[in-house]
Design a protein around this motif. Structure first.
Motif, PDB file in Angstrom:
ATOM      1  N   LYS A 214      45.111  39.285  38.264  1.00 50.35           N
ATOM      2  CA  LYS A 214      45.413  40.698  38.012  1.00 50.35           C
ATOM      3  C   LYS A 214      44.304  41.579  38.583  1.00 50.35           C
ATOM      4  CE  LYS A 214      46.193  43.945  34.231  1.00 50.35           C
ATOM      5  NZ  LYS A 214      46.130  44.125  32.793  1.00 50.35           N
TER       6      LYS A 214
ATOM      7  N   LEU B 164      44.615  44.368  41.581  1.00 51.44           N
ATOM      8  CA  LEU B 164      44.188  45.762  41.375  1.00 51.44           C
ATOM      9  C   LEU B 164      43.135  46.181  42.399  1.00 51.44           C
ATOM     10  CD1 LEU B 164      43.886  46.117  37.495  1.00 51.44           C
ATOM     11  CD2 LEU B 164      45.358  47.451  39.012  1.00 51.44           C
TER      12      LEU B 164
ATOM     13  N   ASP C 145      43.374  49.306  44.920  1.00 54.35           N
ATOM     14  CA  ASP C 145      42.433  50.421  44.778  1.00 54.35           C
ATOM     15  C   ASP C 145      41.553  50.643  46.001  1.00 54.35           C
ATOM     16  OD1 ASP C 145      43.315  51.292  42.392  1.00 54.35           O
ATOM     17  OD2 ASP C 145      41.521  50.797  41.258  1.00 54.35           O
TER      18      ASP C 145
ATOM     19  N   GLN D 217      40.210  50.293  37.184  1.00 56.65           N
ATOM     20  CA  GLN D 217      40.299  51.379  38.156  1.00 56.65           C
ATOM     21  C   GLN D 217      39.128  52.340  37.990  1.00 56.65           C
ATOM     22  OE1 GLN D 217      44.324  52.873  37.539  1.00 56.65           O
ATOM     23  NE2 GLN D 217      44.849  52.074  39.550  1.00 56.65           N
TER      24      GLN D 217
END
Length: 181
Positions: free
Chosen positions: A36, A40, A44, A83
Motif C-alpha cells: 500500500k 501511494l 504521490d 501523503q
C-alpha cells in the motif's frame, strides 16, 4: 450516563488499538502495508512539485525520491508512507543530493515530536495543537481569526497541510527554502 459513555469510548479506543497491534504482528499485514505504501509513493511522486519536473518519472530526482520514501516506509512500517511526506523528502533531496544523507535527514525530520503525531493521526495531540494555534491566532490576528470563524474556516482545514508538508505545499518553493533555513 455520561460516565458510561466515556468508559465506552475509552474501551473502544483501547480495543481498536489492540486489534491493530494484533494485525500488525501478522506477516500478511506487513506485506499489505508495504505494498500500500509503495503504491501511494508511486502516485504521490507524480504530484510532488509537478511544475519543477525534477521528480517526474525519468527525471533527475525521481528514483532517489522513490527510494528514500520506500526506505522510510520499510524502516517504520508502523507509519508507512503518508501523503505529504513526498514534499518534505523532495526538499531535503534538493538540498542534500546524497541519498543516504537525505534519507537520514528526512527520517530525523519525520520522527521529531511535533510532526510525528500528525503522521500517526494522534487525534488527541492534533486537537491540542489546533487549539493552541487557534489561541495564538486569536491573540495575534484577532480580526482575521474572527473573519475565519464567520466564514466557518476551521484551523484543521489549513494547519494540517502546513504541518504535514512543513509549508512546502502552501508557500512557493523559494519562500519555503527561507522558512526552512
Amino acid at each position: 450516563s455520561e460516565i458510561l459513555e466515556e468508559l465506552y469510548l475509552k474501551y473502544y479506543k483501547i480495543r481498536k488499538k489492540l486489534l491493530m497491534l494484533i494485525q500488525i504482528d501478522s506477516p500478511s499485514y506487513a506485506v499489505q502495508q508495504r505494498e500500500k505504501s509503495i503504491s501511494l509513493i508511486e502516485q504521490d511522486i507524480k504530484r510532488t512539485f509537478a511544475d519543477l519536473s525534477l521528480f517526474q518519472e525519468g527525471m533527475k530526482y525521481h528514483d532517489s525520491l522513490f527510494r528514500i520514501l520506500r526506505a522510510f516506509a520499510m524502516y517504520r512500517p508502523d507509519i508507512g508512507y503518508v501523503q505529504g511526506m513526498s514534499y518534505i523528502a523532495a526538499i531535503v533531496l534538493l538540498y542534500i543530493q546524497d541519498e543516504y544523507k537525505a534519507f537520514m535527514n528526512f527520517s530525523n525530520l519525520m520522527l521529531k515530536y511535533p510532526i510525528m503525531p500528525f503522521y500517526t493521526f494522534n487525534e488527541d495531540f492534533v486537537a491540542q495543537v489546533l487549539q493552541l494555534f487557534k489561541q495564538l491566532f486569536q491573540i495575534n490576528l484577532p480580526d482575521l481569526c474572527d473573519h475565519f470563524e464567520m466564514e466557518e474556516i476551521k484551523p484543521r482545514q489549513y494547519v494540517y497541510k502546513w504541518i504535514m508538508t512543513l509549508f512546502s505545499r502552501s508557500l512557493p518553493l523559494r519562500i519555503v527554502s527561507h522558512v526552512w533555513d
